[in-house]
Write a protein that holds these residues in place. Structure first.
Motif, PDB file in Angstrom:
ATOM      1  N   ALA A   1       0.854  -1.172   0.000  1.00 22.93           N
ATOM      2  CA  ALA A   1       0.000   0.000   0.000  1.00 22.93           C
ATOM      3  C   ALA A   1       0.892   1.225   0.000  1.00 22.93           C
ATOM      4  N   GLU A   2       0.458   2.257  -0.706  1.00 24.18           N
ATOM      5  CA  GLU A   2       1.258   3.467  -0.752  1.00 24.18           C
ATOM      6  C   GLU A   2       1.190   4.183   0.592  1.00 24.18           C
ATOM      7  N   GLY A   3       2.297   4.696   1.029  1.00 22.26           N
ATOM      8  CA  GLY A   3       2.354   5.487   2.248  1.00 22.26           C
ATOM      9  C   GLY A   3       3.476   6.491   2.105  1.00 22.26           C
ATOM     10  N   ALA A   4       3.553   7.427   3.055  1.00 25.76           N
ATOM     11  CA  ALA A   4       4.636   8.396   3.022  1.00 25.76           C
ATOM     12  C   ALA A   4       5.968   7.653   3.026  1.00 25.76           C
ATOM     13  N   GLY A   5       6.871   8.065   2.140  1.00 23.76           N
ATOM     14  CA  GLY A   5       8.171   7.411   2.067  1.00 23.76           C
ATOM     15  C   GLY A   5       8.194   6.225   1.132  1.00 23.76           C
ATOM     16  N   GLY A   6       7.090   5.922   0.468  1.00 26.61           N
ATOM     17  CA  GLY A   6       7.079   4.819  -0.479  1.00 26.61           C
ATOM     18  C   GLY A   6       6.043   3.786  -0.124  1.00 26.61           C
ATOM     19  N   ALA A   7       6.007   2.729  -0.928  1.00 26.48           N
ATOM     20  CA  ALA A   7       5.012   1.686  -0.739  1.00 26.48           C
ATOM     21  C   ALA A   7       5.292   0.900   0.534  1.00 26.48           C
ATOM     22  N   LEU A   8       4.224   0.651   1.316  1.00 28.24           N
ATOM     23  CA  LEU A   8       4.337  -0.216   2.480  1.00 28.24           C
ATOM     24  C   LEU A   8       4.237  -1.658   2.026  1.00 28.24           C
ATOM     25  N   SER A   9       5.000  -2.541   2.671  1.00 26.19           N
ATOM     26  CA  SER A   9       4.992  -3.942   2.284  1.00 26.19           C
ATOM     27  C   SER A   9       5.248  -4.825   3.491  1.00 26.19           C
ATOM     28  N   TYR A  10       4.505  -5.926   3.590  1.00 27.60           N
ATOM     29  CA  TYR A  10       4.757  -6.905   4.640  1.00 27.60           C
ATOM     30  C   TYR A  10       5.962  -7.785   4.324  1.00 27.60           C
ATOM     31  N   GLY A  11       6.275  -7.959   3.046  1.00 29.19           N
ATOM     32  CA  GLY A  11       7.301  -8.917   2.690  1.00 29.19           C
ATOM     33  C   GLY A  11       6.841 -10.330   3.012  1.00 29.19           C
ATOM     34  N   GLU A  12       7.772 -11.260   3.098  1.00 30.33           N
ATOM     35  CA  GLU A  12       7.412 -12.666   3.260  1.00 30.33           C
ATOM     36  C   GLU A  12       7.351 -13.146   4.712  1.00 30.33           C
ATOM     37  N   ARG A  13       8.043 -12.460   5.618  1.00 26.20           N
ATOM     38  CA  ARG A  13       8.207 -13.043   6.950  1.00 26.20           C
ATOM     39  C   ARG A  13       6.888 -13.287   7.700  1.00 26.20           C
ATOM     40  N   PRO A  14       5.940 -12.348   7.745  1.00 32.32           N
ATOM     41  CA  PRO A  14       4.713 -12.653   8.484  1.00 32.32           C
ATOM     42  C   PRO A  14       4.043 -13.938   8.022  1.00 32.32           C
ATOM     43  N   PHE A  15       4.053 -14.179   6.726  1.00 31.79           N
ATOM     44  CA  PHE A  15       3.387 -15.371   6.197  1.00 31.79           C
ATOM     45  C   PHE A  15       4.169 -16.641   6.523  1.00 31.79           C
ATOM     46  N   PHE A  16       5.493 -16.535   6.546  1.00 31.50           N
ATOM     47  CA  PHE A  16       6.323 -17.656   6.980  1.00 31.50           C
ATOM     48  C   PHE A  16       5.984 -18.036   8.418  1.00 31.50           C
ATOM     49  N   LEU A  17       5.839 -17.027   9.280  1.00 35.93           N
ATOM     50  CA  LEU A  17       5.536 -17.287  10.686  1.00 35.93           C
ATOM     51  C   LEU A  17       4.134 -17.866  10.859  1.00 35.93           C
ATOM     52  N   ILE A  18       3.171 -17.348  10.114  1.00 33.43           N
ATOM     53  CA  ILE A  18       1.797 -17.859  10.207  1.00 33.43           C
ATOM     54  C   ILE A  18       1.740 -19.313   9.751  1.00 33.43           C
ATOM     55  N   GLU A  19       2.440 -19.614   8.681  1.00 34.56           N
ATOM     56  CA  GLU A  19       2.473 -20.982   8.166  1.00 34.56           C
ATOM     57  C   GLU A  19       3.025 -21.939   9.222  1.00 34.56           C
ATOM     58  N   ALA A  20       3.960 -21.468  10.056  1.00 28.80           N
ATOM     59  CA  ALA A  20       4.592 -22.326  11.062  1.00 28.80           C
ATOM     60  C   ALA A  20       3.751 -22.506  12.317  1.00 28.80           C
ATOM     61  N   MET A  21       2.668 -21.739  12.454  1.00 34.64           N
ATOM     62  CA  MET A  21       1.852 -21.804  13.662  1.00 34.64           C
ATOM     63  C   MET A  21       1.088 -23.116  13.765  1.00 34.64           C
ATOM     64  N   GLN A  22       0.783 -23.502  14.999  1.00 35.55           N
ATOM     65  CA  GLN A  22      -0.114 -24.621  15.223  1.00 35.55           C
ATOM     66  C   GLN A  22      -1.528 -24.221  14.824  1.00 35.55           C
ATOM     67  N   ASP A  23      -2.293 -25.173  14.326  1.00 33.81           N
ATOM     68  CA  ASP A  23      -3.671 -24.892  13.945  1.00 33.81           C
ATOM     69  C   ASP A  23      -4.461 -24.411  15.152  1.00 33.81           C
ATOM     70  N   GLY A  24      -5.333 -23.450  14.928  1.00 36.02           N
ATOM     71  CA  GLY A  24      -6.161 -22.936  16.006  1.00 36.02           C
ATOM     72  C   GLY A  24      -6.771 -21.609  15.625  1.00 36.02           C
ATOM     73  N   PRO A  25      -7.565 -21.016  16.507  1.00 34.72           N
ATOM     74  CA  PRO A  25      -8.269 -19.767  16.197  1.00 34.72           C
ATOM     75  C   PRO A  25      -7.349 -18.610  15.826  1.00 34.72           C
TER      76      PRO A  25
END
Length: 414
Positions: free
Chosen positions: A24-48
């Motif tokens: 998403a565009e923001g001051a200073g350039g586009a904001l980006s999550y990159g890959e790490r949050p999704f790597f961590l979510i993938e590693a989580m145990q199943d649950g709410p």
């Protein structure tokens, strides 16, 4: 993130949208999550919690004050550099930290410690190495390689000659060049070349241009104070004066210090800034015979008490993460007595520092010590974040890779 990287994530997380949903565009350039949050979510145990975080994978990043860039983004980029601050802001951090110390001519610069130049810059292999408090000495039989180089050993002009590096040292080194190594395996030297050191004033201009706010930390001096007539009060005041000179509203500044006297100084002499001054609580480091020693699980050990801190005018307290949490009988991470006492006294809490422990398979190390029995792998990163946010109720979390916290905050509407 590259399109190939996004496609790879889409394969790993079915239904994930493409680039426009993760930037998403923001001051200073586009904001980006990159890959790490999704790597961590993938590693989580199943649950709410995992289900909730996965449900947000198509969201657009938004800047949030809940996400605080700890020295920038030093998991991968040298701390307290222009490039590290930019990376932290682009990951959605709403607040960016400059640790503040001073040079021989009492100019304020961004360094985690006044005496860290030997491990965070190339000073020991430069002509300025001879000016160090303790120049480089090689490893020998039964001794480690060592050097101590302070910002107060050099002028601002000389500080500007240095090149940053990842904070590390090879204690087995027999040459100054070898001493420059030692970067942790879970960090990288890939983004070192071309990074730039910052003065405090330069950091203010940069962070402001990026659309983020400020949390400068007044670092303890390694030299005896006053230093050539520069007193502790002069030091604390100069930090505030540089925000005034830049026209920054005090509501955008969370000045920090481990020294309670600094907090009291700001409360008394700069009340607009003092209202958001953050007392960094390191009373866990006191010696056993020191009355200041506290046990996060024993409120009777808190001296001063949380209520007494509030009576002094302290509004924010910031301990390391482990002090804020413990585990219950079910093995869930919950608020510690320390956290409960702080909340009862009306103190706002900030936690430090996520993403500073490397892989969590061994229990997370120092930052997770109070909950190490339930920390098994990197997926537990978000278990800690969730407990800090929901059970403890922190105002924000420092992170060495802010995207991790930004994603959670955006998903939970913080």
């Amino acid at each position: 993130m590259t399109r190939l990287g996004l496609l790879a994530l889409a394969t790993a997380l079915p239904g994930m949208a493409l680039a426009e949903s993760h930037m998403a565009e923001g001051a200073g350039g586009a904001l980006s999550y990159g890959e790490r949050p999704f790597f961590l979510i993938e590693a989580m145990q199943d649950g709410p919690l995992k289900d909730k975080l996965m449900s947000c994978q198509g969201q657009s990043p938004e800047r949030t004050a809940f996400s605080i860039a700890h020295r920038g983004a030093p998991m991968m980029i040298p701390e307290h550099t222009r490039q590290s601050y930019v990376a932290g802001a682009r990951q959605g951090a709403g607040i960016v930290e400059c640790d503040v110390t001073f040079t021989a001519d009492h100019e304020l610069v961004c360094r985690h410690a006044q005496n860290d130049l030997a491990t965070t810059t190339d000073i020991v292999v430069s002509d300025l190495g001879a000016k160090c408090t303790s120049p480089f000495t090689p490893a020998g039989e039964g001794t480690e390689a060592a050097a101590e180089c302070r910002t107060s050993d050099i002028t601002l002009a000389e500080f500007r000659e240095l090149n940053p590096k990842m904070d590390a040292a090879d204690k087995t080194a027999t040459t100054a060049e070898e001493f420059q190594g030692g970067t942790a395996a879970w960090r990288t030297d890939l983004y070192v070349d071309g990074t730039q050191l910052m003065t405090h004033a330069e950091s203010i201009a940069l962070i402001d241009s990026l659309g983020a706010d400020f949390t400068p930390e007044l670092k303890a001096a390694s030299v005896e104070m006053p230093h050539d007539g520069f007193s502790q009060e002069d030091y604390a005041q100069k930090l505030i004066d540089e925000y005034k000179a830049a026209g920054i509203d005090p509501s955008r500044v969370w000045a920090q210090s481990f020294n309670l006297d600094d907090i009291k100084y700001w409360i008394e002499n700069e009340p607009e800034f003092g209202a958001q001054a953050v007392y960094l609580d390191d009373r866990y480091e006191a010696e056993d015979d020191d009355e200041g020693l506290i046990d996060p699980m024993d409120p009777s050990s808190f001296k001063p008490t949380m209520a007494e801190l509030a009576e002094m005018g302290v509004n924010y307290i910031a301990p390391p993460m482990w002090m804020l949490v413990t585990t219950d009988e079910a093995g869930e991470i919950v608020a510690s007595p320390y956290a409960e006492e702080a909340k009862a006294a009306g103190l706002k809490i900030i936690a430090w520092s996520l993403e500073r422990s490397g892989p969590l398979a061994a229990g997370g190390g120092w930052y997770f010590q109070s909950v190490s029995d339930v920390i098994d792998d990197d997926g537990d990163t978000y278990a800690m974040v969730d407990a800090l946010a929901q059970d403890v109720g922190v105002e924000g979390i420092f992170s060495d890779w802010p995207a991790t916290v930004t994603y959670y905050a955006n998903c939970m509407g913080l």
